[in-house]
Design an enzyme around this catalytic site. Sequence first.
Site, PDB file in Angstrom:
ATOM      1  N   THR A  22     -30.955  -5.497   2.517  1.00 58.28           N
ATOM      2  CA  THR A  22     -31.252  -4.173   3.021  1.00 58.28           C
ATOM      3  C   THR A  22     -32.797  -3.569   2.918  1.00 58.28           C
ATOM      4  O   THR A  22     -33.126  -2.495   3.424  1.00 58.28           O
ATOM      5  CB  THR A  22     -30.357  -3.052   2.309  1.00 58.28           C
ATOM      6  OG1 THR A  22     -30.788  -2.660   1.033  1.00 58.28           O
ATOM      7  CG2 THR A  22     -28.802  -3.435   2.625  1.00 58.28           C
ATOM      8  N   ASP A  23     -33.545  -4.217   2.239  1.00 64.80           N
ATOM      9  CA  ASP A  23     -35.008  -3.882   2.239  1.00 64.80           C
ATOM     10  C   ASP A  23     -35.882  -5.035   2.404  1.00 64.80           C
ATOM     11  O   ASP A  23     -36.836  -5.367   1.659  1.00 64.80           O
ATOM     12  CB  ASP A  23     -35.208  -3.098   0.899  1.00 64.80           C
ATOM     13  CG  ASP A  23     -36.637  -2.241   1.045  1.00 64.80           C
ATOM     14  OD1 ASP A  23     -37.065  -2.008   2.075  1.00 64.80           O
ATOM     15  OD2 ASP A  23     -37.422  -2.142   0.062  1.00 64.80           O
ATOM     16  N   LEU A  24     -35.353  -6.093   3.204  1.00 63.11           N
ATOM     17  CA  LEU A  24     -36.127  -7.034   3.303  1.00 63.11           C
ATOM     18  C   LEU A  24     -37.350  -7.094   4.397  1.00 63.11           C
ATOM     19  O   LEU A  24     -37.318  -6.531   5.457  1.00 63.11           O
ATOM     20  CB  LEU A  24     -35.158  -8.203   3.934  1.00 63.11           C
ATOM     21  CG  LEU A  24     -35.754  -9.790   4.128  1.00 63.11           C
ATOM     22  CD1 LEU A  24     -35.909 -10.268   2.586  1.00 63.11           C
ATOM     23  CD2 LEU A  24     -34.735 -10.683   4.867  1.00 63.11           C
ATOM     24  N   HIS A  28     -41.451  -8.265   0.164  1.00 57.92           N
ATOM     25  CA  HIS A  28     -40.315  -8.461  -0.550  1.00 57.92           C
ATOM     26  C   HIS A  28     -40.063 -10.239  -0.354  1.00 57.92           C
ATOM     27  O   HIS A  28     -38.853 -10.330  -1.071  1.00 57.92           O
ATOM     28  CB  HIS A  28     -39.177  -7.679  -0.469  1.00 57.92           C
ATOM     29  CG  HIS A  28     -39.374  -6.394  -0.844  1.00 57.92           C
ATOM     30  ND1 HIS A  28     -38.378  -5.322  -0.678  1.00 57.92           N
ATOM     31  CD2 HIS A  28     -40.177  -5.983  -1.841  1.00 57.92           C
ATOM     32  CE1 HIS A  28     -38.906  -4.318  -1.297  1.00 57.92           C
ATOM     33  NE2 HIS A  28     -39.845  -4.382  -2.051  1.00 57.92           N
TER      34      HIS A  28
END
Length: 131
Positions: A22-24, A28
């Site tokens: 969800t925060d790729l 990251h």
Amino acid sequence: AASLLARPDLARRAAEQWLLHTDLHYGHVLAGDREPWLAIAPEPLNGDPHYELAPMLWHRWADLSGDVRDGVRRRFYRLVDAAALDEDRARAWTLIRVIHAAVAELQLHSRRGDAATSLTRYVAIAKAVQD
């Protein structure tokens, strides 16, 4: 946009549910020792893989300088193609996430008035993926 967002199929469970990061985004994903690449700092959620694209569109914004609309489009289509995703479903989830992020930004910064840069970014992404 209204026709994309008024899709009852997005509210139903996708045929395949995945564990999503969800925060790729670029910051990251690191070179790893166990595997060639390591995704860090997940915000895990079970869901539709089409949900994952938005952070990859709004990070590394400086790379798009002078070519924002076409740069966002190129990223969007490359991600859709690489992940073999449905373009319309990816577009709809991207719009939902961009709107959600813009509202959160407004709520966070409304008293200080410094949300303009982020809001401009979100509007640009929404426009680019709809054209």
